[in-house]
Design an enzyme around this catalytic site. Sequence first.
Site, PDB file in Angstrom:
ATOM      1  N   ASP A   1       0.844  -1.199   0.000  1.00 24.48           N
ATOM      2  CA  ASP A   1       0.000   0.000   0.000  1.00 24.48           C
ATOM      3  C   ASP A   1       0.883   1.255   0.000  1.00 24.48           C
ATOM      4  OD1 ASP A   1       0.860  -0.124   2.606  1.00 24.48           O
ATOM      5  OD2 ASP A   1      -1.117   0.144   3.516  1.00 24.48           O
TER       6      ASP A   1
ATOM      7  N   ASP B   1      -1.087  -6.133  -0.051  1.00 19.13           N
ATOM      8  CA  ASP B   1      -1.353  -5.480   1.242  1.00 19.13           C
ATOM      9  C   ASP B   1      -2.844  -5.254   1.444  1.00 19.13           C
ATOM     10  OD1 ASP B   1       0.829  -5.035   2.871  1.00 19.13           O
ATOM     11  OD2 ASP B   1       1.359  -3.112   1.945  1.00 19.13           O
TER      12      ASP B   1
ATOM     13  N   LYS C   1      -1.017  -9.396   3.295  1.00 15.75           N
ATOM     14  CA  LYS C   1      -0.279  -8.900   4.477  1.00 15.75           C
ATOM     15  C   LYS C   1      -1.152  -7.877   5.189  1.00 15.75           C
ATOM     16  CE  LYS C   1       3.364  -5.917   4.018  1.00 15.75           C
ATOM     17  NZ  LYS C   1       2.863  -4.712   4.689  1.00 15.75           N
TER      18      LYS C   1
ATOM     19  N   GLU D   1      -1.125  -5.145   8.802  1.00 13.19           N
ATOM     20  CA  GLU D   1      -0.257  -4.473   9.768  1.00 13.19           C
ATOM     21  C   GLU D   1      -0.829  -4.584  11.188  1.00 13.19           C
ATOM     22  OE1 GLU D   1       0.500  -0.411   8.648  1.00 13.19           O
ATOM     23  OE2 GLU D   1       1.242  -0.975   6.665  1.00 13.19           O
TER      24      GLU D   1
ATOM     25  N   GLU E   1       9.554  -3.685  10.337  1.00  8.80           N
ATOM     26  CA  GLU E   1       9.912  -2.390   9.730  1.00  8.80           C
ATOM     27  C   GLU E   1      10.417  -1.421  10.796  1.00  8.80           C
ATOM     28  OE1 GLU E   1       6.997  -0.708   7.082  1.00  8.80           O
ATOM     29  OE2 GLU E   1       8.101   1.182   6.899  1.00  8.80           O
TER      30      GLU E   1
END
Length: 261
Positions: free
Chosen positions: A46, A85, A114, A116, A180
């Site tokens: 994204d 994403d 994926k 977050e 990250e």
Amino acid sequence: MRKSVTAPSLVEMKARNEKIVFVTAYDVGAARLADEAGVDAILVGDSLGNVIVGDPTTLGVSLAMMEHHIRCVRNGASRPLIVGDLPFGSYGASVEQGVESGFRLMKAGAGAVKLEGDYPEVVKALVKAGIPTMGHIGFTPQSVHKFGGFRVQGRGEGGAEQVEMALRLQDAGAFSIVLELMPSDLAQQISERLTIPTIGIGAGPGCDGQVQVWHDLLGLDPQPRKHAKRYAEVGSIIRDALTQYVEETRQGTFPTGDQSF
Ligand code: KIV
């Protein structure tokens, strides 16, 4: 025939101690080049909200935008695993919302998704629905406003929280986790605790693999970033070519007989 990379094959790579290479891509030409270069996986991130649209954050990216770019990448890459994403607002409201969103990205051509943050229950439901799912911890760009800016996460006492989150995501069935912007020693510790591979970006060399954003890697982003190595200055090459085209067209030296019928 070349064997396609799958989520389970990335877990096997970790077991064999082989480093895993991810790169982001958003269109068919980039996907083709990434496949030819031998990457293991392409993340349709994204981050396209930043590098394609030009927004300051990823929050404006929609599921429809992700579907569109996943389709573009799928049409250019056959060997790498394509991870899509789940964008902001597509899984945070409920487990059902997350699974519906996951179905959409898989139908568009992703081989995995994926998400977050600390959503083990969503990961569990996605995996149960047949969707290989990757976690993403440390600095998670969709939570930029919660963090108060683009900040390294997990320093000091925050480290234990990141380790616990990683273990929760692994227990929920995630096949891999992006780390990250976190201290290298913490990323190494998490990588050693997990049986699934960690994929770092700004998380040091102790991760099981690395991911880089296409524009950072190739010098297409005007702003150099500490966590990125610019392997080429493609932006300058494109600018020089365009400048030459502008000059030749204005001077009347392009087109010549070679380009004419
Ligand atoms: O969207 C993206 O490109 C990402 C990477 C930075 C890991 O999530």
